[in-house]
Design an enzyme around this catalytic site. Structure first.
Site, PDB file in Angstrom:
ATOM      1  N   SER A  21     -24.850   3.133 -26.358  1.00  0.00           N
ATOM      2  CA  SER A  21     -25.509   4.306 -26.951  1.00  0.00           C
ATOM      3  C   SER A  21     -27.022   4.096 -26.889  1.00  0.00           C
ATOM      4  CB  SER A  21     -25.002   4.501 -28.393  1.00  0.00           C
ATOM      5  OG  SER A  21     -25.481   5.703 -28.936  1.00  0.00           O
ATOM      6  N   HIS A  48     -23.496   7.415 -24.624  1.00  0.00           N
ATOM      7  CA  HIS A  48     -23.811   8.587 -25.441  1.00  0.00           C
ATOM      8  C   HIS A  48     -25.071   9.274 -24.920  1.00  0.00           C
ATOM      9  CE1 HIS A  48     -21.580   6.681 -29.127  1.00  0.00           C
ATOM     10  NE2 HIS A  48     -20.756   7.155 -28.205  1.00  0.00           N
ATOM     11  N   ASP A 179     -19.140   3.688 -33.062  1.00  0.00           N
ATOM     12  CA  ASP A 179     -18.225   4.098 -31.998  1.00  0.00           C
ATOM     13  C   ASP A 179     -17.912   2.898 -31.098  1.00  0.00           C
ATOM     14  OD1 ASP A 179     -16.635   5.789 -30.548  1.00  0.00           O
ATOM     15  OD2 ASP A 179     -18.263   6.533 -29.286  1.00  0.00           O
TER      16      ASP A 179
END
Length: 234
Positions: A21, A48, A179
């Site tokens: 991310s 992401h 996540d």
């Protein structure tokens, strides 16, 4: 280098899944640049990014990688020696076409038949064995975001564990969310291998820290060490 060895003896990986991310773009360039051009294992990435992102991430990462980098498409087969990216605003899953060989014995006329391939239907579970020619492909989903993210790292990791079992190596890189922690735990539960970027070296340490807490990881390493370790796996 910090290491923590799993008690589980992992088999040879068949697929590598990577989640990143915040700070992930620069981190991925370091890892991908370490892979040789004959690296035989498919590597799948969830990074992401914004839903309206129009930047060609594949083209940008291709400049750092020797292997071909492509954005995954629905029903696209998973092939060795390629790097796949999850498209923006879609969950990326790996699906296995679970064809089965059905073994029929003792038919009415007294003959015995074996290895007759059939599709799904009314079958006796005790008479089926997995078809070694089962095919694995990608699937895209617009289901609700998971951990506020779509694509979600957890979704990819869990589907990979379902399709490949102990043949999965999961890698969590820098990020500012949780996540991927659950998905990495699922990979380990299925007998796969877990590698996490050392939080000290991460631009955003929250995601690797969450993964380390959730799963019994095999290795905690710097980006450079992760790249070298992947090259030694095969």
């Amino acid at each position: 280098m910090t290491t923590r060895k799993s008690k589980i003896q992992n088999p040879q990986p068949k697929i590598i899944v990577v989640g990143a991310s915040l700070g992930g773009y620069e981190a991925l360039k370091v890892v991908l640049s370490a892979l040789p051009e004959d690296f035989p294992i498919p590597l799948i990435i969830v990074l992401h990014r914004g839903r309206d992102s129009r930047e060609s991430l594949a083209e940008q990462l291709q400049k750092a990688a020797r292997l071909p980098v492509v954005e995954a498409e629905d029903k696209m087969p998973v092939e060795p020696g390629r790097i796949y990216l999850a498209p923006a605003d879609y969950h990326l899953l790996i699906e296995k076409d679970f064809g089965f060989w059905i073994l029929d014995f003792g038919l009415k006329d007294g003959r015995t038949f074996g290895n007759e391939q059939r599709t799904w239907g009314k079958i006796n579970p005790k008479s089926k064995i997995p078809n070694p020619k089962s095919k694995i492909h990608f699937a895209l989903s617009t289901e609700e975001p998971v951990n506020y993210a779509r694509p979600s790292i957890d979704v990819l990791f869990e589907s990979a564990a379902e399709a490949y079992g102990p043949g999965v190596t999961g890698i969590i890189l820098t990020g500012n969310s949780e996540d991927g922690a659950k998905g990495l735990s699922v990979i380990k539960h299925r007998g796969g291998r877990a590698i996490v970027q050392d939080p000290i070296t991460a631009e955003a340490p929250a995601m690797p820290e969450a993964a380390i807490k959730a799963a019994w990881v095999d290795r905690v390493m710097s980006l450079e060490e992760i790249g070298k370790a992947l090259g030694k796996l095969f």
